[in-house]
Write a protein that holds these residues in place. Structure first.
Motif, PDB file in Angstrom:
ATOM      1  N   HIS A  28       0.565  -1.205  -0.048  1.00 61.24           N
ATOM      2  CA  HIS A  28       0.124  -0.130  -0.082  1.00 61.24           C
ATOM      3  C   HIS A  28       1.032   1.399  -0.199  1.00 61.24           C
ATOM      4  O   HIS A  28       0.755   2.151   0.879  1.00 61.24           O
ATOM      5  N   ALA A  29       1.808   1.151  -0.808  1.00 59.99           N
ATOM      6  CA  ALA A  29       2.925   2.292  -0.787  1.00 59.99           C
ATOM      7  C   ALA A  29       3.245   2.425  -2.401  1.00 59.99           C
ATOM      8  O   ALA A  29       2.895   1.774  -3.063  1.00 59.99           O
ATOM      9  N   GLY A  30       3.684   3.546  -2.716  1.00 56.70           N
ATOM     10  CA  GLY A  30       4.332   3.865  -4.008  1.00 56.70           C
ATOM     11  C   GLY A  30       5.383   3.084  -4.651  1.00 56.70           C
ATOM     12  O   GLY A  30       6.168   1.994  -3.851  1.00 56.70           O
ATOM     13  N   PRO A  31       5.637   2.860  -5.923  1.00 56.96           N
ATOM     14  CA  PRO A  31       6.477   1.625  -6.229  1.00 56.96           C
ATOM     15  C   PRO A  31       7.901   2.325  -5.687  1.00 56.96           C
ATOM     16  O   PRO A  31       8.703   1.086  -5.533  1.00 56.96           O
ATOM     17  N   VAL A  32       8.353   3.201  -5.627  1.00 57.58           N
ATOM     18  CA  VAL A  32       9.524   3.708  -5.017  1.00 57.58           C
ATOM     19  C   VAL A  32       9.991   3.197  -3.696  1.00 57.58           C
ATOM     20  O   VAL A  32      10.980   2.577  -3.547  1.00 57.58           O
ATOM     21  N   GLN A  33       8.836   3.400  -3.059  1.00 56.08           N
ATOM     22  CA  GLN A  33       9.134   2.810  -1.607  1.00 56.08           C
ATOM     23  C   GLN A  33       9.345   1.364  -1.733  1.00 56.08           C
ATOM     24  O   GLN A  33      10.050   0.580  -0.906  1.00 56.08           O
ATOM     25  N   VAL A  34       8.375   0.787  -2.412  1.00 54.97           N
ATOM     26  CA  VAL A  34       8.186  -0.809  -2.332  1.00 54.97           C
ATOM     27  C   VAL A  34       9.622  -1.383  -3.062  1.00 54.97           C
ATOM     28  O   VAL A  34      10.171  -2.285  -2.316  1.00 54.97           O
ATOM     29  N   LEU A  35      10.137  -0.837  -3.943  1.00 56.94           N
ATOM     30  CA  LEU A  35      11.302  -1.278  -4.471  1.00 56.94           C
ATOM     31  C   LEU A  35      12.373  -0.968  -3.484  1.00 56.94           C
ATOM     32  O   LEU A  35      13.433  -1.650  -3.528  1.00 56.94           O
ATOM     33  N   ALA A  36      12.358   0.280  -2.655  1.00 57.92           N
ATOM     34  CA  ALA A  36      13.529   0.472  -1.633  1.00 57.92           C
ATOM     35  C   ALA A  36      13.438  -0.649  -0.500  1.00 57.92           C
ATOM     36  O   ALA A  36      14.168  -1.048   0.111  1.00 57.92           O
ATOM     37  N   GLY A  37      11.952  -1.142  -0.270  1.00 57.53           N
ATOM     38  CA  GLY A  37      11.880  -2.114   0.764  1.00 57.53           C
ATOM     39  C   GLY A  37      12.672  -3.449   0.260  1.00 57.53           C
ATOM     40  O   GLY A  37      13.248  -4.289   1.017  1.00 57.53           O
ATOM     41  N   PHE A  38      12.394  -3.904  -0.915  1.00 58.69           N
ATOM     42  CA  PHE A  38      12.913  -5.137  -1.526  1.00 58.69           C
ATOM     43  C   PHE A  38      14.727  -4.966  -1.765  1.00 58.69           C
ATOM     44  O   PHE A  38      15.625  -5.821  -1.638  1.00 58.69           O
ATOM     45  N   GLY A  39      14.986  -3.518  -1.975  1.00 58.55           N
ATOM     46  CA  GLY A  39      16.392  -3.345  -1.820  1.00 58.55           C
ATOM     47  C   GLY A  39      16.995  -3.480  -0.461  1.00 58.55           C
ATOM     48  O   GLY A  39      18.075  -3.761  -0.579  1.00 58.55           O
ATOM     49  N   LEU A  40      16.335  -3.035   0.526  1.00 60.03           N
ATOM     50  CA  LEU A  40      16.706  -3.147   2.004  1.00 60.03           C
ATOM     51  C   LEU A  40      16.983  -4.764   2.352  1.00 60.03           C
ATOM     52  O   LEU A  40      17.998  -5.239   2.865  1.00 60.03           O
ATOM     53  N   LEU A  41      16.239  -5.489   1.808  1.00 62.57           N
ATOM     54  CA  LEU A  41      15.997  -6.988   1.829  1.00 62.57           C
ATOM     55  C   LEU A  41      17.403  -7.496   1.349  1.00 62.57           C
ATOM     56  O   LEU A  41      18.035  -8.332   1.789  1.00 62.57           O
ATOM     57  N   LEU A  42      17.445  -7.060   0.064  1.00 65.72           N
ATOM     58  CA  LEU A  42      18.425  -7.693  -0.856  1.00 65.72           C
ATOM     59  C   LEU A  42      19.985  -7.414  -0.148  1.00 65.72           C
ATOM     60  O   LEU A  42      20.998  -8.084  -0.205  1.00 65.72           O
ATOM     61  N   LEU A  43      19.959  -6.190   0.437  1.00 63.73           N
ATOM     62  CA  LEU A  43      21.242  -5.782   1.085  1.00 63.73           C
ATOM     63  C   LEU A  43      21.417  -6.689   2.382  1.00 63.73           C
ATOM     64  O   LEU A  43      22.552  -6.962   2.693  1.00 63.73           O
ATOM     65  N   LEU A  44      20.476  -6.944   2.948  1.00 57.32           N
ATOM     66  CA  LEU A  44      20.706  -7.978   4.074  1.00 57.32           C
ATOM     67  C   LEU A  44      21.067  -9.218   3.387  1.00 57.32           C
ATOM     68  O   LEU A  44      21.938  -9.638   4.176  1.00 57.32           O
TER      69      LEU A  44
END
Length: 262
Positions: free
Chosen positions: A132-148
């Protein structure tokens, strides 16, 4: 392209071709997280209430984070396997940069967890998970996961080089992954826990990552009083970056020391 980039790309290709020849390795990474999504989503979702939304939307960030953390075990076992079958000695005899070998391992394993992420997202979507967020925020969430996942993979390289035993790697990985996962907000809201246990969970670094992803996905979260829970995105970036820098430095040093026969 630089020499390091060319050598790393070639070794990444070697790992991915090996994965294509042994697809059971990929199934091991994808089937278990997908099973967690289904089992936890339906089992816990029928008894756990989450403030501000449904349990399945609450669950997904926790499942994603757990899968990224378990990347350390898969990478460590791959390193142990290369040490045991002699391919690592072959790499060291070649005129390639020492950093290329562990870097290729971590990048190849990161590619594998991307596939797992896609499979989990598809299953989660089918079960009712939505962002329930914009595409940039969603991609940032997945980017954070991939960094982990990338940082956990470097920790796996270090464990594999130091322990050199599949049994020891599995035991240590269990001692790292299980407490961090279940003493966190990955699967349950923290508001119902006793005060001391809630504090432990809130200061668990994985809780900050999960809370950050929930915020970025626009999913219901589990707010807390601890500093990492009040600023989960900043805390997650700081903690993951620190883990990545320390693990990559120590792993690179361990690989070079092993190459010198120490």
């Amino acid at each position: 392209m630089t020499t390091l980039a060319v050598e790393t790309s070639a070794l990444v290709g070697r790992h991915l071709r090996h994965l294509a020849r042994v697809p059971m390795r990929l199934l091991g990474v994808t089937v278990m997280p997908v099973a967690y999504v289904v089992i936890f989503g339906y089992l816990f979702g029928s008894v756990i209430e989450v403030r501000g939304g449904g349990y399945r939307e609450f669950l997904m960030a926790g499942i994603f984070a757990q899968m990224m953390l378990t990347n350390l075990q898969h990478t460590a076992l791959g390193v142990v396997d290369d040490l045991g079958n002699g391919i690592d000695d072959r790499f060291r005899s070649l005129p390639i940069a020492g950093l290329a070998v562990p870097l290729a391992r971590t990048m190849a394993d990161l590619t594998r967890v991307v596939v797992a992420c896609v499979a989990m997202a598809v299953v989660g979507f089918a079960m009712g998970w939505r962002t329930h967020a914009g595409p940039v925020q969603v991609l940032a969430g997945f980017g954070l996961l991939l960094l982990l996942g990338f940082a956990a993979s470097w920790l796996g390289v270090l464990l594999g080089l130091r322990l050199r035993s599949a049994e020891a790697v599995s035991a240590v990985a269990f001692l790292v992954v299980m407490p961090m996962t279940f003493l966190s907000n990955a699967f349950i809201p923290l508001h119902g826990l006793p005060g001391w246990l809630r504090a432990v969970c809130e200061w668990n670094p994985l809780s900050a990552v999960v809370a950050a992803c929930r915020d970025l996905f626009g999913n219901p979260g589990s707010a807390g009083d601890a500093l990492p829970m009040r600023h989960p995105v900043a805390a997650s970036l700081l903690l993951i970056t620190a883990l990545l820098v320390v693990s990559a430095s120590l792993a690179t040093h361990a690989y070079r020391a092993a190459a010198r026969g120490r």
